[in-house]
Design a protein around this motif. Structure first.
Motif, PDB file in Angstrom:
ATOM      1  N   CYS A  88       0.828  -1.208   0.000  1.00 55.46           N
ATOM      2  CA  CYS A  88       0.000   0.000   0.000  1.00 55.46           C
ATOM      3  C   CYS A  88       0.864   1.260   0.000  1.00 55.46           C
ATOM      4  N   ARG A 107      -2.376  -3.271  -2.169  1.00 56.64           N
ATOM      5  CA  ARG A 107      -2.130  -2.305  -3.244  1.00 56.64           C
ATOM      6  C   ARG A 107      -3.153  -1.168  -3.264  1.00 56.64           C
ATOM      7  N   SER A 109      -3.976   2.745  -2.610  1.00 54.69           N
ATOM      8  CA  SER A 109      -3.197   3.983  -2.665  1.00 54.69           C
ATOM      9  C   SER A 109      -4.015   5.135  -2.096  1.00 54.69           C
ATOM     10  N   ASN A 143      -6.378  -2.757  -4.687  1.00 61.57           N
ATOM     11  CA  ASN A 143      -6.125  -1.896  -5.849  1.00 61.57           C
ATOM     12  C   ASN A 143      -7.043  -0.679  -5.923  1.00 61.57           C
ATOM     13  N   GLY A 161     -10.500  -2.210  -6.998  1.00 61.60           N
ATOM     14  CA  GLY A 161     -10.219  -1.524  -8.249  1.00 61.60           C
ATOM     15  C   GLY A 161     -10.885  -0.172  -8.407  1.00 61.60           C
TER      16      GLY A 161
END
Length: 210
Positions: A88, A107, A109, A143, A161
């Protein structure tokens, strides 16, 4: 020592990053994350001690799985029972404030940093940062990208996502790019998962009593 650009940065106003360094050098946070990322993942005590240097924590009930990346490592606060999976990014030029019982997938952000939309101003190295807030009981899927100035409401879920460009209400599931409300989380969800929980504990008891 007070520094004009550092104060501008935390206020969400335009600043020049290279002029912040004297007041708030980001190299310390980056060095700590280098140490975290080079530590054997089985050495949980060392990892947790190092993570505690880059995040302010409500109590001792927090965990970030390496590797992890920060910009400053000075402006991140997490609540109780915080879990963050691997890989991250916390781009913390402004404050990232996370509540209790928050789960963060791999992951994810957190981008507090932004740049002017006018190219000439942007090319003068002027930039800005806006705080990110994640309220209690939030689940952020893998993500996900969270952009500057966003608040994610309590009990909500951000689907894997998603790119979150604006505030998320309480008690909803959002997804997509840009993220939009897919549906509300309500009594039907509670009833479903209460049934599944009861089934789990019943089956576990039966297994243990065999």
């Amino acid at each position: 020592m007070e520094n004009f650009d550092y104060l501008q940065m935390l206020a969400g106003e335009l600043y020049i990053a290279r002029d912040v360094a004297e007041a708030c050098d980001p190299r310390e946070g980056r060095e700590i994350t280098r140490q975290i990322n080079q530590t054997n993942r089985n050495d949980r005590e060392k990892i947790k001690r190092l993570v505690g240097k880059i995040v302010a924590h409500k109590d001792d009930n927090y965990w970030i799985t390496p590797p992890v990346y920060v910009d400053y490592g000075k402006h991140i606060t997490v609540g109780s029972n915080f879990y963050c999976n691997l890989d991250c990014i916390f781009l913390d030029v402004n404050k990232i404030t996370i509540g209790d019982n928050v789960m963060v997938g791999p992951r994810v952000s957190f981008y507090t940093a932004g740049h002017p939309t006018d190219a000439e101003i942007r090319n003068e190295a002027l930039e800005f940062g806006l705080p990110i807030t994640v309220k209690d009981n939030v689940w952020i899927g893998g993500n996900v990208v969270i952009l500057p100035g966003v608040t994610i409401g309590k009990n909500s879920i951000v689907a894997a996502g998603a790119v979150v460009t604006k505030d998320v209400p309480d008690n909803v599931i959002v997804g997509g790019n840009p993220a939009r409300v897919i549906r509300e989380i309500g009594e039907a969800d509670k009833a479903k998962w209460e049934r599944m929980k009861d089934t789990y504990y019943r089956k576990k008891k039966e297994f243990e009593e065999r």
